[in-house]
Design a protein around this motif. Sequence first.
Motif, PDB file in Angstrom:
ATOM      1  N   VAL A  56       0.876  -1.172   0.000  1.00  0.00           N
ATOM      2  CA  VAL A  56       0.000   0.000   0.000  1.00  0.00           C
ATOM      3  C   VAL A  56       0.909   1.217   0.000  1.00  0.00           C
ATOM      4  O   VAL A  56       1.708   1.400   0.916  1.00  0.00           O
ATOM      5  CB  VAL A  56      -0.927   0.006   1.238  1.00  0.00           C
ATOM      6  CG1 VAL A  56      -1.766   1.274   1.278  1.00  0.00           C
ATOM      7  CG2 VAL A  56      -1.819  -1.236   1.246  1.00  0.00           C
ATOM      8  N   ARG A  57       0.798   2.060  -1.022  1.00  0.00           N
ATOM      9  CA  ARG A  57       1.804   3.116  -1.200  1.00  0.00           C
ATOM     10  C   ARG A  57       1.272   4.503  -0.840  1.00  0.00           C
ATOM     11  O   ARG A  57       1.574   5.037   0.217  1.00  0.00           O
ATOM     12  CB  ARG A  57       2.334   3.090  -2.639  1.00  0.00           C
ATOM     13  CG  ARG A  57       3.642   3.826  -2.846  1.00  0.00           C
ATOM     14  CD  ARG A  57       4.162   3.602  -4.251  1.00  0.00           C
ATOM     15  NE  ARG A  57       3.278   4.147  -5.266  1.00  0.00           N
ATOM     16  CZ  ARG A  57       3.378   5.391  -5.752  1.00  0.00           C
ATOM     17  NH1 ARG A  57       4.348   6.181  -5.323  1.00  0.00           N
ATOM     18  NH2 ARG A  57       2.544   5.817  -6.665  1.00  0.00           N
ATOM     19  N   LYS A  58       0.433   5.088  -1.687  1.00  0.00           N
ATOM     20  CA  LYS A  58      -0.035   6.456  -1.440  1.00  0.00           C
ATOM     21  C   LYS A  58      -1.551   6.566  -1.314  1.00  0.00           C
ATOM     22  O   LYS A  58      -2.053   7.383  -0.562  1.00  0.00           O
ATOM     23  CB  LYS A  58       0.448   7.394  -2.545  1.00  0.00           C
ATOM     24  CG  LYS A  58       1.927   7.719  -2.463  1.00  0.00           C
ATOM     25  CD  LYS A  58       2.293   8.863  -3.402  1.00  0.00           C
ATOM     26  CE  LYS A  58       3.736   9.292  -3.221  1.00  0.00           C
ATOM     27  NZ  LYS A  58       4.091  10.432  -4.110  1.00  0.00           N
ATOM     28  N   GLY A  59      -2.268   5.783  -2.105  1.00  0.00           N
ATOM     29  CA  GLY A  59      -3.716   5.822  -2.023  1.00  0.00           C
ATOM     30  C   GLY A  59      -4.316   7.147  -2.440  1.00  0.00           C
ATOM     31  O   GLY A  59      -5.264   7.638  -1.822  1.00  0.00           O
ATOM     32  N   VAL A  60      -3.774   7.750  -3.495  1.00  0.00           N
ATOM     33  CA  VAL A  60      -4.264   9.046  -3.959  1.00  0.00           C
ATOM     34  C   VAL A  60      -4.540   8.978  -5.459  1.00  0.00           C
ATOM     35  O   VAL A  60      -4.151   8.039  -6.145  1.00  0.00           O
ATOM     36  CB  VAL A  60      -3.260  10.179  -3.673  1.00  0.00           C
ATOM     37  CG1 VAL A  60      -3.040  10.338  -2.185  1.00  0.00           C
ATOM     38  CG2 VAL A  60      -1.932   9.933  -4.396  1.00  0.00           C
ATOM     39  N   SER A  61      -5.206  10.012  -5.939  1.00  0.00           N
ATOM     40  CA  SER A  61      -5.462  10.160  -7.369  1.00  0.00           C
ATOM     41  C   SER A  61      -4.655  11.329  -7.912  1.00  0.00           C
ATOM     42  O   SER A  61      -4.543  12.371  -7.266  1.00  0.00           O
ATOM     43  CB  SER A  61      -6.956  10.405  -7.600  1.00  0.00           C
ATOM     44  OG  SER A  61      -7.224  10.704  -8.947  1.00  0.00           O
ATOM     45  N   GLY A  62      -4.051  11.153  -9.087  1.00  0.00           N
ATOM     46  CA  GLY A  62      -3.340  12.244  -9.744  1.00  0.00           C
ATOM     47  C   GLY A  62      -1.853  12.313  -9.460  1.00  0.00           C
ATOM     48  O   GLY A  62      -1.184  13.259  -9.887  1.00  0.00           O
ATOM     49  N   ASP A  63      -1.300  11.299  -8.778  1.00  0.00           N
ATOM     50  CA  ASP A  63       0.124  11.328  -8.441  1.00  0.00           C
ATOM     51  C   ASP A  63       1.009  11.225  -9.685  1.00  0.00           C
ATOM     52  O   ASP A  63       2.192  11.570  -9.634  1.00  0.00           O
ATOM     53  CB  ASP A  63       0.443  10.190  -7.466  1.00  0.00           C
ATOM     54  CG  ASP A  63       1.892  10.187  -7.006  1.00  0.00           C
ATOM     55  OD1 ASP A  63       2.360  11.245  -6.546  1.00  0.00           O
ATOM     56  OD2 ASP A  63       2.550   9.134  -7.122  1.00  0.00           O
ATOM     57  N   TRP A  64       0.435  10.776 -10.797  1.00  0.00           N
ATOM     58  CA  TRP A  64       1.225  10.612 -12.019  1.00  0.00           C
ATOM     59  C   TRP A  64       1.922  11.906 -12.432  1.00  0.00           C
ATOM     60  O   TRP A  64       3.004  11.863 -13.023  1.00  0.00           O
ATOM     61  CB  TRP A  64       0.328  10.123 -13.167  1.00  0.00           C
ATOM     62  CG  TRP A  64      -0.731  11.101 -13.556  1.00  0.00           C
ATOM     63  CD1 TRP A  64      -1.997  11.189 -13.053  1.00  0.00           C
ATOM     64  CD2 TRP A  64      -0.620  12.142 -14.530  1.00  0.00           C
ATOM     65  NE1 TRP A  64      -2.685  12.221 -13.648  1.00  0.00           N
ATOM     66  CE2 TRP A  64      -1.864  12.823 -14.563  1.00  0.00           C
ATOM     67  CE3 TRP A  64       0.404  12.574 -15.386  1.00  0.00           C
ATOM     68  CZ2 TRP A  64      -2.101  13.904 -15.406  1.00  0.00           C
ATOM     69  CZ3 TRP A  64       0.174  13.650 -16.232  1.00  0.00           C
ATOM     70  CH2 TRP A  64      -1.071  14.303 -16.243  1.00  0.00           C
ATOM     71  N   ILE A  65       1.302  13.041 -12.110  1.00  0.00           N
ATOM     72  CA  ILE A  65       1.851  14.328 -12.534  1.00  0.00           C
ATOM     73  C   ILE A  65       3.237  14.573 -11.948  1.00  0.00           C
ATOM     74  O   ILE A  65       4.043  15.326 -12.491  1.00  0.00           O
ATOM     75  CB  ILE A  65       0.894  15.483 -12.154  1.00  0.00           C
ATOM     76  CG1 ILE A  65       1.229  16.755 -12.942  1.00  0.00           C
ATOM     77  CG2 ILE A  65       0.911  15.730 -10.661  1.00  0.00           C
ATOM     78  CD1 ILE A  65       0.951  16.683 -14.413  1.00  0.00           C
ATOM     79  N   ASN A  66       3.540  13.887 -10.851  1.00  0.00           N
ATOM     80  CA  ASN A  66       4.844  14.030 -10.202  1.00  0.00           C
ATOM     81  C   ASN A  66       5.908  13.125 -10.820  1.00  0.00           C
ATOM     82  O   ASN A  66       7.066  13.161 -10.387  1.00  0.00           O
ATOM     83  CB  ASN A  66       4.723  13.730  -8.712  1.00  0.00           C
ATOM     84  CG  ASN A  66       3.778  14.671  -8.009  1.00  0.00           C
ATOM     85  OD1 ASN A  66       3.860  15.884  -8.181  1.00  0.00           O
ATOM     86  ND2 ASN A  66       2.868  14.120  -7.203  1.00  0.00           N
ATOM     87  N   HIS A  67       5.520  12.337 -11.800  1.00  0.00           N
ATOM     88  CA  HIS A  67       6.436  11.349 -12.369  1.00  0.00           C
ATOM     89  C   HIS A  67       6.630  11.495 -13.878  1.00  0.00           C
ATOM     90  O   HIS A  67       7.685  11.139 -14.400  1.00  0.00           O
ATOM     91  CB  HIS A  67       5.939   9.932 -12.058  1.00  0.00           C
ATOM     92  CG  HIS A  67       5.827   9.636 -10.604  1.00  0.00           C
ATOM     93  ND1 HIS A  67       6.852   9.081  -9.870  1.00  0.00           N
ATOM     94  CD2 HIS A  67       4.812   9.847  -9.726  1.00  0.00           C
ATOM     95  CE1 HIS A  67       6.473   8.948  -8.604  1.00  0.00           C
ATOM     96  NE2 HIS A  67       5.243   9.401  -8.499  1.00  0.00           N
TER      97      HIS A  67
END
Length: 300
Positions: A259-270
Amino acid sequence: MAVQVTESTHRFDKIDGEYLANGFLMYPFYGREYMQKIPDFPLDSRDLLLATYPRSGTTFTQRIISGLKHGSDAISTENFNLFAKFPHLDLNFDYYHSCNLNYSGYEIAIKQDVPRFIKTHVPLSIAPKSVHKRSKVLFVLRNPRDILVSLFNFHKGDSTLNFKFDFDTYFDMFLEGCVMNGDWCQYNAEWLDFCNTNPNRTLVITYEKLLDDFETNVRRLAKFIEIEVTDKIIAQVKQETNVETMKKTTLCPGIDNFVRKGVSGDWINHFSKEQCQKFDQWIEANKKKYPQALFDLVGE
């Protein structure tokens, strides 16, 4: 229309033990022998099959359902065995020295009394043929940009795999369907079409909606699986399925940060600027092949 990965189109280095099943790439913990058995698995009309592309919020959904069925107290510790209570049909492997574990979700599921809650990541073409006649299906989707990032980190933390790809390489692998469970668009379009064809015994939900409006969507889910809930029960389940709690209670042997972050939209940081453009082009190209409704569901 379908994106079929073949030995000749798979241009990347191979994961030890990977193989192709109906044009979808499978990793070694999906035991080949059991993969051949899955189409004949006997689902019952009272069973629930949770079908998801990997890293779509599957474990989050499993914990929610388990909390509704067994109570929030039951899922409040790491002693709750999700792999036994909610078996993963396609996860079947012999002993792994790296994590001191062997497991057969197929054998666990087939021995359980009905009604059963069963998880699968297999594409519809490999799913139990009985799903076309009976059983409820809960289909969960997630935005493919976040799935790409989540899958990459999931594999990096898996000690059972010889995973040696950097993010840039894995990004290209995802767009070409050369990742675990294959092409995201083809996989989800097939299951979505199945759900649209069988509306009376299927429910479609997205990870993003579960995050945005937990209470409303858990009520939808509870109604679908015929479990009565109250505001108090939903609040308790919400507490036990928040990401910080699940990091402590939802562990997977051999995998760091399951279980890592459990959020939506984290792709923008990568994603780099170039990757953002490339992914946009991939989405637009696939909109010409697959229904717009698929992309609308995940905000694309």
